[in-house]
Design an enzyme around this catalytic site. Structure first.
Site, PDB file in Angstrom:
ATOM      1  N   THR A  97       0.814  -1.221   0.000  1.00  0.00           N
ATOM      2  CA  THR A  97       0.000   0.000   0.000  1.00  0.00           C
ATOM      3  C   THR A  97       0.845   1.267   0.000  1.00  0.00           C
ATOM      4  O   THR A  97       0.339   2.343  -0.311  1.00  0.00           O
ATOM      5  CB  THR A  97      -0.944   0.032   1.216  1.00  0.00           C
ATOM      6  OG1 THR A  97      -0.174  -0.055   2.409  1.00  0.00           O
ATOM      7  CG2 THR A  97      -1.957  -1.116   1.165  1.00  0.00           C
ATOM      8  N   HIS A 102       9.772  -1.155   2.457  1.00  0.00           N
ATOM      9  CA  HIS A 102       9.697  -1.265   3.922  1.00  0.00           C
ATOM     10  C   HIS A 102       9.632  -2.721   4.325  1.00  0.00           C
ATOM     11  O   HIS A 102       9.020  -3.538   3.640  1.00  0.00           O
ATOM     12  CB  HIS A 102       8.488  -0.497   4.485  1.00  0.00           C
ATOM     13  CG  HIS A 102       7.181  -0.822   3.832  1.00  0.00           C
ATOM     14  ND1 HIS A 102       6.829  -0.332   2.592  1.00  0.00           N
ATOM     15  CD2 HIS A 102       6.138  -1.586   4.228  1.00  0.00           C
ATOM     16  CE1 HIS A 102       5.627  -0.772   2.265  1.00  0.00           C
ATOM     17  NE2 HIS A 102       5.178  -1.553   3.236  1.00  0.00           N
ATOM     18  N   HIS A 104       8.372  -5.106   7.288  1.00  0.00           N
ATOM     19  CA  HIS A 104       7.585  -5.275   8.507  1.00  0.00           C
ATOM     20  C   HIS A 104       8.348  -6.229   9.432  1.00  0.00           C
ATOM     21  O   HIS A 104       8.807  -7.279   8.985  1.00  0.00           O
ATOM     22  CB  HIS A 104       6.246  -5.949   8.200  1.00  0.00           C
ATOM     23  CG  HIS A 104       5.342  -5.179   7.292  1.00  0.00           C
ATOM     24  ND1 HIS A 104       4.252  -4.471   7.755  1.00  0.00           N
ATOM     25  CD2 HIS A 104       5.341  -5.025   5.947  1.00  0.00           C
ATOM     26  CE1 HIS A 104       3.614  -3.928   6.725  1.00  0.00           C
ATOM     27  NE2 HIS A 104       4.250  -4.242   5.623  1.00  0.00           N
TER      28      HIS A 104
HETATM   29  P1  AMP Z   1       2.213  -2.466   3.078  1.00  0.00           P
HETATM   30  O1  AMP Z   1       0.725  -2.699   3.096  1.00  0.00           O
HETATM   31  O2  AMP Z   1       3.056  -3.705   3.109  1.00  0.00           O
HETATM   32  O3  AMP Z   1       2.597  -1.513   1.977  1.00  0.00           O
HETATM   33  O4  AMP Z   1       2.536  -1.786   4.459  1.00  0.00           O
HETATM   34  C1  AMP Z   1       2.276  -0.447   4.731  1.00  0.00           C
HETATM   35  C2  AMP Z   1       2.208  -0.336   6.218  1.00  0.00           C
HETATM   36  O5  AMP Z   1       2.339   1.029   6.562  1.00  0.00           O
HETATM   37  C3  AMP Z   1       0.896  -0.836   6.824  1.00  0.00           C
HETATM   38  O6  AMP Z   1       1.154  -1.870   7.754  1.00  0.00           O
HETATM   39  C4  AMP Z   1       0.321   0.424   7.484  1.00  0.00           C
HETATM   40  O7  AMP Z   1      -0.351   0.138   8.708  1.00  0.00           O
HETATM   41  C5  AMP Z   1       1.561   1.261   7.699  1.00  0.00           C
HETATM   42  N1  AMP Z   1       1.324   2.704   7.769  1.00  0.00           N
HETATM   43  C6  AMP Z   1       0.557   3.460   6.933  1.00  0.00           C
HETATM   44  N2  AMP Z   1       0.603   4.751   7.302  1.00  0.00           N
HETATM   45  C7  AMP Z   1       1.421   4.812   8.393  1.00  0.00           C
HETATM   46  C8  AMP Z   1       1.847   5.867   9.252  1.00  0.00           C
HETATM   47  N3  AMP Z   1       1.467   7.154   9.053  1.00  0.00           N
HETATM   48  N4  AMP Z   1       2.647   5.569  10.299  1.00  0.00           N
HETATM   49  C9  AMP Z   1       3.025   4.291  10.505  1.00  0.00           C
HETATM   50  N5  AMP Z   1       2.683   3.255   9.726  1.00  0.00           N
HETATM   51  C10 AMP Z   1       1.869   3.497   8.695  1.00  0.00           C
END
Ligand code: AMP
Ligand code: ZN
Length: 116
Positions: A97, A102, A104
């Site tokens: 998203t 990144h 996790h």
């Molecule tokens: P992905 O879906 O693998 O791209 O991971 C994106 C991650 O970013 C998700 O786990 C979201 O919860 C996290 N995320 C989105 N916006 C923020 C934010 N402002 N601060 C911290 N984490 C975020």
């Protein structure tokens, strides 16, 4: 340093959007995930904008090795002796998203496999 004006995580690194810092050095930033999926859930990102795992190249891949060193160090500091999971999502089917590479890091509960 490559920075994308419209990138959420570039804005977090710049301090324009607040985050809960876990770790920082000249190359990487780590912070708590805003929507944790485990008791421990933080993200480790390069400060340089890389769009995702699919944009890793011979020129920018050194930071990926550094990220894994940082993850191991944070895991020791947080005493994650039960283990932890490291995930990166690339593209739509994987559920990416945010288009800034990144990793996790999740821990604190048993994980199922395969993920998703
Ligand atoms: P992905 O879906 O693998 O791209 O991971 C994106 C991650 O970013 C998700 O786990 C979201 O919860 C996290 N995320 C989105 N916006 C923020 C934010 N402002 N601060 C911290 N984490 C975020
Ligand atoms: Zn970015």
């Amino acid at each position: 340093m490559i920075v994308e004006m419209d990138c959420l995580f570039c804005k977090i690194i710049a301090g324009e959007i607040p985050s809960k810092k876990v770790y920082e050095d000249e190359l990487v930033y780590a912070f708590e995930d805003i929507d944790p999926q485990a008791p421990v859930h933080f993200l480790v990102i390069p400060k340089q904008h890389i769009a995702g795992a699919g944009a890793v190249t011979a020129e920018n891949s050194a930071v990926v090795a550094h990220i894994f060193e940082v993850i191991a160090r944070i895991a020791q500091e947080k005493n994650l002796t039960g283990g932890y999971r490291v995930i990166t999502n690339q593209g739509q089917d994987a559920g990416q998203t945010v288009n800034h590479l990144h990793f996790h890091v999740m821990a604190g509960r048993p994980m199922t496999w395969p993920a998703g």
